[in-house]
Design a protein around this motif. Sequence first.
Motif, PDB file in Angstrom:
ATOM      1  N   ALA A  10       0.797  -1.342  -0.003  1.00  0.00           N
ATOM      2  CA  ALA A  10       0.099  -0.054  -0.027  1.00  0.00           C
ATOM      3  C   ALA A  10       0.863   1.142  -0.012  1.00  0.00           C
ATOM      4  CB  ALA A  10      -0.952   0.063   1.250  1.00  0.00           C
ATOM      5  N   ILE A  81      -6.404  -7.874  -2.063  1.00  0.00           N
ATOM      6  CA  ILE A  81      -6.716  -6.446  -2.504  1.00  0.00           C
ATOM      7  C   ILE A  81      -7.404  -5.865  -1.569  1.00  0.00           C
ATOM      8  CG2 ILE A  81      -8.440  -5.066  -3.859  1.00  0.00           C
ATOM      9  CD1 ILE A  81      -6.244  -6.107  -5.860  1.00  0.00           C
ATOM     10  N   GLY A  82      -8.375  -6.481  -0.612  1.00  0.00           N
ATOM     11  CA  GLY A  82      -8.856  -5.887   0.685  1.00  0.00           C
ATOM     12  C   GLY A  82      -7.952  -5.643   1.619  1.00  0.00           C
ATOM     13  N   VAL A  85      -6.070  -2.333   0.295  1.00  0.00           N
ATOM     14  CA  VAL A  85      -6.786  -1.137   0.693  1.00  0.00           C
ATOM     15  C   VAL A  85      -7.052  -0.875   2.116  1.00  0.00           C
ATOM     16  CG1 VAL A  85      -9.372  -0.227   0.646  1.00  0.00           C
ATOM     17  CG2 VAL A  85      -8.421  -1.458  -1.465  1.00  0.00           C
ATOM     18  N   SER A  86      -7.194  -1.733   3.191  1.00  0.00           N
ATOM     19  CA  SER A  86      -7.175  -1.402   4.367  1.00  0.00           C
ATOM     20  C   SER A  86      -5.778  -1.043   4.772  1.00  0.00           C
ATOM     21  CB  SER A  86      -7.600  -2.847   5.419  1.00  0.00           C
ATOM     22  OG  SER A  86      -7.259  -2.699   6.469  1.00  0.00           O
ATOM     23  N   ALA A  88      -3.817   0.797   3.137  1.00  0.00           N
ATOM     24  CA  ALA A  88      -3.852   2.122   2.689  1.00  0.00           C
ATOM     25  C   ALA A  88      -4.574   3.089   3.480  1.00  0.00           C
ATOM     26  CB  ALA A  88      -4.518   2.215   1.111  1.00  0.00           C
ATOM     27  N   LEU A  89      -5.489   2.494   4.016  1.00  0.00           N
ATOM     28  CA  LEU A  89      -6.452   3.246   4.994  1.00  0.00           C
ATOM     29  C   LEU A  89      -5.609   3.577   6.341  1.00  0.00           C
ATOM     30  CD1 LEU A  89     -10.181   1.877   4.324  1.00  0.00           C
ATOM     31  CD2 LEU A  89      -9.142   4.056   3.637  1.00  0.00           C
ATOM     32  N   HIS A 146     -12.573   5.820   8.838  1.00  0.00           N
ATOM     33  CA  HIS A 146     -12.399   4.291   8.767  1.00  0.00           C
ATOM     34  C   HIS A 146     -12.238   3.686  10.209  1.00  0.00           C
ATOM     35  CE1 HIS A 146     -12.304   0.274   7.442  1.00  0.00           C
ATOM     36  NE2 HIS A 146     -11.170   0.127   7.922  1.00  0.00           N
TER      37      HIS A 146
END
Length: 160
Positions: A10, A81-82, A85-86, A88-89, A146
Amino acid sequence: MRRPLALIIAGSGIGLFIGLSIGIAAGGTAYNGAVFLVPLGAFIGWLISTKSDQAEDLSNNSPSPISEQGGGGAERFGEGIGAVVSSALTIAATVWNFHIDLLQLLGLLPTFIKQPLLFLGLAIVATMLFPPFLVVYFFCWLGASHFGISEEGQYRAIIK
């Protein structure tokens, strides 16, 4: 996919995204900013993963992969991918927390807590000086949201 690897990927992705839009000139030549920011993003992702691993060690929980289930290639790809993304958050929330720490260091955090619309005002003023700041600020706010920022927590993201 393990959490440190997801954070490194990420961070590299964020570095690539930002680096493709800038250039670095040094020593009589110029380079695409991605040459510098991709490794820097990966390093920052690794630093965040070591910090979260230390927090897990202190709470006597062993670091575990984000997903331990096996499955088909498509399912594992979707889980990867999840995880990215997690991650990156998580990086965005960490940048948000740095922003909150900076406001506290300047003595402005109590004012921002009393008047939350000042966060929007700060974003607008900073965008006038540096136009891409609004996009970065939005994604950092999104990452912090988030993880559940609130007035009671002084708008700090509690990253798990």
